[in-house]
Scaffold this active site. Structure first.
Site, PDB file in Angstrom:
ATOM      1  N   HIS A   7       0.830  -1.210   0.000  1.00 53.77           N
ATOM      2  CA  HIS A   7       0.000   0.000   0.000  1.00 53.77           C
ATOM      3  C   HIS A   7       0.862   1.256   0.000  1.00 53.77           C
ATOM      4  O   HIS A   7       1.847   1.336   0.716  1.00 53.77           O
ATOM      5  CB  HIS A   7      -0.900  -0.015   1.232  1.00 53.77           C
ATOM      6  CG  HIS A   7      -1.771   1.197   1.371  1.00 53.77           C
ATOM      7  ND1 HIS A   7      -2.712   1.539   0.433  1.00 53.77           N
ATOM      8  CD2 HIS A   7      -1.829   2.145   2.336  1.00 53.77           C
ATOM      9  CE1 HIS A   7      -3.323   2.650   0.825  1.00 53.77           C
ATOM     10  NE2 HIS A   7      -2.793   3.036   1.967  1.00 53.77           N
ATOM     11  N   ASP A  33      -0.330   5.587  -5.306  1.00 57.59           N
ATOM     12  CA  ASP A  33      -1.062   6.837  -5.120  1.00 57.59           C
ATOM     13  C   ASP A  33      -0.512   7.835  -6.124  1.00 57.59           C
ATOM     14  O   ASP A  33       0.623   8.279  -6.000  1.00 57.59           O
ATOM     15  CB  ASP A  33      -0.893   7.369  -3.695  1.00 57.59           C
ATOM     16  CG  ASP A  33      -1.517   6.440  -2.669  1.00 57.59           C
ATOM     17  OD1 ASP A  33      -2.558   5.846  -2.982  1.00 57.59           O
ATOM     18  OD2 ASP A  33      -0.971   6.308  -1.565  1.00 57.59           O
TER      19      ASP A  33
END
EC number: 4.6.1.-
Length: 35
Positions: free
Chosen positions: A11, A33
């Site tokens: 992540h 991201d």
């Protein structure tokens, strides 16, 4: 038996060099991201 896939997600991988770090920790998928 009903087998389902298991995802171990890396992540917030925000740099290319981090991909190897997360894979070495056992991740089999990558979450980035991007903005």
């Amino acid at each position: 038996a009903n087998k389902r896939p298991v995802w171990i997600m890396g992540h917030m991988v925000n740099a290319v060099y981090q991909i190897d770090e997360f894979v070495n920790l056992g991740a089999n998928s990558i979450d980035t991201d991007v903005s």
